[in-house]
Design a protein around this motif. Structure first.
Motif, PDB file in Angstrom:
ATOM      1  N   GLY A 191     -17.403  10.044 -24.911  1.00 25.07           N
ATOM      2  CA  GLY A 191     -16.728   9.882 -23.639  1.00 25.07           C
ATOM      3  C   GLY A 191     -17.771   9.685 -22.552  1.00 25.07           C
ATOM      4  O   GLY A 191     -18.944   9.430 -22.835  1.00 25.07           O
ATOM      5  N   SER A 192     -17.340   9.826 -21.298  1.00 20.19           N
ATOM      6  CA  SER A 192     -18.299   9.669 -20.199  1.00 20.19           C
ATOM      7  C   SER A 192     -17.766  10.308 -18.928  1.00 20.19           C
ATOM      8  O   SER A 192     -16.563  10.556 -18.787  1.00 20.19           O
ATOM      9  CB  SER A 192     -18.590   8.191 -19.947  1.00 20.19           C
ATOM     10  N   LEU A 193     -18.683  10.553 -18.025  1.00 21.99           N
ATOM     11  CA  LEU A 193     -18.358  10.942 -16.664  1.00 21.99           C
ATOM     12  C   LEU A 193     -19.044   9.927 -15.770  1.00 21.99           C
ATOM     13  O   LEU A 193     -20.254   9.712 -15.869  1.00 21.99           O
ATOM     14  CB  LEU A 193     -18.868  12.347 -16.332  1.00 21.99           C
ATOM     15  N   THR A 194     -18.257   9.283 -14.919  1.00 21.97           N
ATOM     16  CA  THR A 194     -18.803   8.312 -13.973  1.00 21.97           C
ATOM     17  C   THR A 194     -18.409   8.734 -12.566  1.00 21.97           C
ATOM     18  O   THR A 194     -17.229   8.966 -12.288  1.00 21.97           O
ATOM     19  CB  THR A 194     -18.260   6.891 -14.258  1.00 21.97           C
ATOM     20  N   PHE A 195     -19.393   8.841 -11.710  1.00 17.37           N
ATOM     21  CA  PHE A 195     -19.170   9.181 -10.305  1.00 17.37           C
ATOM     22  C   PHE A 195     -19.743   8.058  -9.456  1.00 17.37           C
ATOM     23  O   PHE A 195     -20.859   7.593  -9.688  1.00 17.37           O
ATOM     24  CB  PHE A 195     -19.881  10.502  -9.957  1.00 17.37           C
ATOM     25  N   THR A 196     -18.966   7.603  -8.473  1.00 21.16           N
ATOM     26  CA  THR A 196     -19.455   6.587  -7.548  1.00 21.16           C
ATOM     27  C   THR A 196     -19.163   7.025  -6.116  1.00 21.16           C
ATOM     28  O   THR A 196     -18.176   7.710  -5.850  1.00 21.16           O
ATOM     29  CB  THR A 196     -18.814   5.202  -7.783  1.00 21.16           C
ATOM     30  N   THR A 197     -20.040   6.614  -5.218  1.00 20.63           N
ATOM     31  CA  THR A 197     -19.863   6.917  -3.795  1.00 20.63           C
ATOM     32  C   THR A 197     -20.619   5.888  -2.972  1.00 20.63           C
ATOM     33  O   THR A 197     -21.590   5.296  -3.440  1.00 20.63           O
ATOM     34  CB  THR A 197     -20.343   8.345  -3.455  1.00 20.63           C
ATOM     35  N   ASP A 198     -20.154   5.686  -1.750  1.00 19.82           N
ATOM     36  CA  ASP A 198     -20.860   4.844  -0.788  1.00 19.82           C
ATOM     37  C   ASP A 198     -21.609   5.770   0.156  1.00 19.82           C
ATOM     38  O   ASP A 198     -21.020   6.670   0.760  1.00 19.82           O
ATOM     39  CB  ASP A 198     -19.881   3.978  -0.002  1.00 19.82           C
ATOM     40  N   VAL A 199     -22.918   5.561   0.278  1.00 25.60           N
ATOM     41  CA  VAL A 199     -23.762   6.405   1.117  1.00 25.60           C
ATOM     42  C   VAL A 199     -24.299   5.571   2.269  1.00 25.60           C
ATOM     43  O   VAL A 199     -24.790   4.455   2.060  1.00 25.60           O
ATOM     44  CB  VAL A 199     -24.942   6.985   0.310  1.00 25.60           C
ATOM     45  N   THR A 200     -24.203   6.113   3.468  1.00 29.28           N
ATOM     46  CA  THR A 200     -24.773   5.468   4.643  1.00 29.28           C
ATOM     47  C   THR A 200     -25.807   6.405   5.246  1.00 29.28           C
ATOM     48  O   THR A 200     -25.530   7.582   5.476  1.00 29.28           O
ATOM     49  CB  THR A 200     -23.682   5.163   5.695  1.00 29.28           C
ATOM     50  N   ALA A 201     -27.010   5.865   5.455  1.00 29.33           N
ATOM     51  CA  ALA A 201     -28.098   6.632   6.057  1.00 29.33           C
ATOM     52  C   ALA A 201     -28.866   5.701   6.994  1.00 29.33           C
ATOM     53  O   ALA A 201     -29.293   4.622   6.568  1.00 29.33           O
ATOM     54  CB  ALA A 201     -29.026   7.195   4.986  1.00 29.33           C
ATOM     55  N   SER A 202     -29.034   6.114   8.228  1.00 27.00           N
ATOM     56  CA  SER A 202     -29.687   5.256   9.219  1.00 27.00           C
ATOM     57  C   SER A 202     -31.143   4.958   8.861  1.00 27.00           C
ATOM     58  O   SER A 202     -31.664   3.920   9.246  1.00 27.00           O
ATOM     59  CB  SER A 202     -29.589   5.878  10.608  1.00 27.00           C
ATOM     60  N   SER A 203     -31.796   5.847   8.128  1.00 32.15           N
ATOM     61  CA  SER A 203     -33.197   5.613   7.764  1.00 32.15           C
ATOM     62  C   SER A 203     -33.356   5.265   6.288  1.00 32.15           C
ATOM     63  O   SER A 203     -34.421   5.460   5.726  1.00 32.15           O
ATOM     64  CB  SER A 203     -34.037   6.844   8.094  1.00 32.15           C
ATOM     65  N   GLU A 204     -32.316   4.776   5.665  1.00 29.50           N
ATOM     66  CA  GLU A 204     -32.277   4.419   4.240  1.00 29.50           C
ATOM     67  C   GLU A 204     -32.176   5.653   3.361  1.00 29.50           C
ATOM     68  O   GLU A 204     -32.558   6.746   3.740  1.00 29.50           O
ATOM     69  CB  GLU A 204     -33.488   3.580   3.829  1.00 29.50           C
ATOM     70  N   VAL A 205     -31.669   5.438   2.169  1.00 31.65           N
ATOM     71  CA  VAL A 205     -31.440   6.521   1.215  1.00 31.65           C
ATOM     72  C   VAL A 205     -32.703   6.735   0.384  1.00 31.65           C
ATOM     73  O   VAL A 205     -33.248   5.793  -0.177  1.00 31.65           O
ATOM     74  CB  VAL A 205     -30.253   6.184   0.288  1.00 31.65           C
ATOM     75  N   LYS A 206     -33.148   7.969   0.332  1.00 27.64           N
ATOM     76  CA  LYS A 206     -34.296   8.324  -0.507  1.00 27.64           C
ATOM     77  C   LYS A 206     -33.825   8.749  -1.889  1.00 27.64           C
ATOM     78  O   LYS A 206     -34.357   8.308  -2.899  1.00 27.64           O
ATOM     79  CB  LYS A 206     -35.095   9.448   0.147  1.00 27.64           C
TER      80      LYS A 206
END
Length: 150
Positions: free
Chosen positions: A50-65
């Motif tokens: 089976g699997s676990l899949t998580f998705t999200t949209d991330v907004t960061a003014s200085s980019e995502v680290k």
């Protein structure tokens, strides 16, 4: 035009310009945000994992680290003591790809074997997410999404 009106208009422009600059500076220095977070759990079957899949949209003014992800059962010790950023330090990371502007689409996918499923508590689970921006700002959402293990 009288001198008084011209001076008042000039002062108004300075005040409005200053407020606009403050608003832009404030908007540019926001903590990272999450949107459209979803978790999908697929139980293993006799012939496949089976699997676990998580998705999200991330907004960061200085980019995502980094985007750290942890699935945890609702009846675990985290429910009692609370999940912290320190708890998230050594967990797995999501893979993020630019999706326009300051946003990135982040996905975390992990296989679930039959042994994993047999050893997991049944019931509701939460997905915790720790986002760190390049400027050091962080956001911790301990219940970004939910899923059920039957």
């Amino acid at each position: 035009m009288s001198r008084r009106i011209v001076l008042s208009a000039a002062a108004g422009v300075v005040v409005l310009g200053g407020a606009g600059a403050f608003a832009l500076a404030y908007a540019g220095d926001q903590s990272p945000t999450l949107a459209h977070s979803t978790a999908r759990y697929t139980a293993p079957a006799a012939d496949r994992d089976g699997s676990l899949t998580f998705t999200t949209d991330v907004t960061a003014s200085s980019e995502v680290k980094s985007v750290k992800v942890l699935a945890w059962p609702a009846n675990s010790s985290f429910a009692k003591k609370g999940l912290t950023a320190k708890d998230m330090a050594s967990v797995d990371s999501a893979v993020c790809k630019p999706s326009g502007g300051d946003s990135e689409r982040c996905t975390y996918k992990v296989p679930v074997t039959q042994a994993d499923a047999d050893g997991s508590p049944r019931g509701q689970w939460h997905v915790a997410v720790l986002v760190t921006a390049k400027d050091g700002d962080t956001t911790l959402d301990t219940k970004a999404a939910d899923f059920t293990v039957a």
